[in-house]
Design an enzyme around this catalytic site. Structure first.
Site, PDB file in Angstrom:
ATOM      1  N   PHE A  12       0.878  -1.173  -0.051  1.00 12.54           N
ATOM      2  CA  PHE A  12       0.483  -0.256  -0.051  1.00 12.54           C
ATOM      3  C   PHE A  12       0.575   1.534  -0.207  1.00 12.54           C
ATOM      4  O   PHE A  12       0.807   2.210  -1.053  1.00 12.54           O
ATOM      5  CB  PHE A  12      -0.908  -0.287   1.252  1.00 12.54           C
ATOM      6  CG  PHE A  12      -1.280   1.337   1.022  1.00 12.54           C
ATOM      7  CD1 PHE A  12      -2.857   1.543   0.811  1.00 12.54           C
ATOM      8  CD2 PHE A  12      -1.365   2.722   1.767  1.00 12.54           C
ATOM      9  CE1 PHE A  12      -3.835   2.288   0.652  1.00 12.54           C
ATOM     10  CE2 PHE A  12      -2.112   3.345   1.765  1.00 12.54           C
ATOM     11  CZ  PHE A  12      -3.465   3.501   1.582  1.00 12.54           C
ATOM     12  N   ILE A  13       1.610   1.153   1.160  1.00 16.55           N
ATOM     13  CA  ILE A  13       2.836   2.424   1.230  1.00 16.55           C
ATOM     14  C   ILE A  13       3.937   2.913   0.136  1.00 16.55           C
ATOM     15  O   ILE A  13       4.277   4.078  -0.573  1.00 16.55           O
ATOM     16  CB  ILE A  13       3.457   2.594   2.440  1.00 16.55           C
ATOM     17  CG1 ILE A  13       2.550   3.016   3.651  1.00 16.55           C
ATOM     18  CG2 ILE A  13       3.915   3.655   2.217  1.00 16.55           C
ATOM     19  CD1 ILE A  13       2.463   3.011   4.797  1.00 16.55           C
ATOM     20  N   SER A 120       8.093   2.094  12.672  1.00 15.35           N
ATOM     21  CA  SER A 120       7.122   1.579  12.759  1.00 15.35           C
ATOM     22  C   SER A 120       6.841   3.099  14.818  1.00 15.35           C
ATOM     23  O   SER A 120       7.670   2.631  15.116  1.00 15.35           O
ATOM     24  CB  SER A 120       6.633   0.674  13.612  1.00 15.35           C
ATOM     25  OG  SER A 120       5.556   0.213  14.118  1.00 15.35           O
ATOM     26  N   TYR A 144       7.969  -8.186  16.039  1.00 17.78           N
ATOM     27  CA  TYR A 144       8.015  -6.957  14.928  1.00 17.78           C
ATOM     28  C   TYR A 144       8.169  -5.668  15.729  1.00 17.78           C
ATOM     29  O   TYR A 144       9.269  -4.689  14.778  1.00 17.78           O
ATOM     30  CB  TYR A 144       6.458  -6.478  14.623  1.00 17.78           C
ATOM     31  CG  TYR A 144       6.258  -5.749  13.780  1.00 17.78           C
ATOM     32  CD1 TYR A 144       6.531  -5.379  12.413  1.00 17.78           C
ATOM     33  CD2 TYR A 144       6.126  -4.032  14.736  1.00 17.78           C
ATOM     34  CE1 TYR A 144       6.695  -5.226  11.640  1.00 17.78           C
ATOM     35  CE2 TYR A 144       5.446  -2.720  13.334  1.00 17.78           C
ATOM     36  CZ  TYR A 144       6.235  -3.063  11.941  1.00 17.78           C
ATOM     37  OH  TYR A 144       5.676  -2.067  11.336  1.00 17.78           O
TER      38      TYR A 144
END
Length: 168
Positions: A12-13, A120, A144
């Site tokens: 998507f990004i 993130s 993550y």
């Protein structure tokens, strides 16, 4: 004409970064293993200025091919699922940490001055006030999040050691 590599280009990004760079006249190479990204996200990409390499971030040969002649790298390839990172921490660590380390190593060897890495907000943990300041102490709560923190630190170390521009 400026050239860029976008890892995770079919995501998507990544696909929106590809579109924006192409609109600005850049030539763009995309690297994606298509494990979560989709070719359809790149359907509007001008084939004269864009090439997609289907390959794994951890494959040095694919990286060397993708990085040849590149000015700037936008690094968005990653194992992104927090629940999967808890279930399969070794895979997340391998993709995110080892893959990023290989990318930075090849980029340095090939003379790429600027690498922009996607991190993130997960590196700050779940008990933070929004918006999060970069001065907020990190508190990764999943494999993550920890992998993203590692890649940030690795990029900072490389920037200092080799006087290269690395941004997370």
């Amino acid at each position: 004409m400026r050239s860029a590599l976008v890892t995770g280009a079919a995501g998507f990004i990544g696909s929106h970064i590809v579109d924006t760079l192409l609109e600005r006249g850049w030539t763009v190479t995309g690297l994606d293993d298509l494990s979560t990204g989709r070719r359809s996200n790149l359907a509007a990409a001008d084939e004269d200025l864009f090439e997609l390499i289907e390959g794994d971030l951890r494959d040095k040969a694919a990286l060397e091919t993708a990085i040849e002649g590149i000015d700037v790298i936008f690094h968005h390839a990653a194992a992104i699922s927090v629940p999967e990172s808890v279930e399969h921490p070794a895979r997340t660590t391998d993709v995110n940490c080892t893959g990023t380390a290989k990318l930075l190593e090849v980029a340095r060897r090939e003379g790429v001055d600027r690498v922009i890495l996607a991190s993130s907000a997960a590196v700050y943990g779940s008990d933070v006030e929004i918006p999060v300041s970069e001065e907020t102490p990190t508190a990764p709560e999943s494999p993550y999040a920890l992998s993203k923190r590692y890649t940030e630190q690795l990029a900072l170390q490389q920037a200092e050691q080799y006087e290269l521009e690395r941004v997370s």
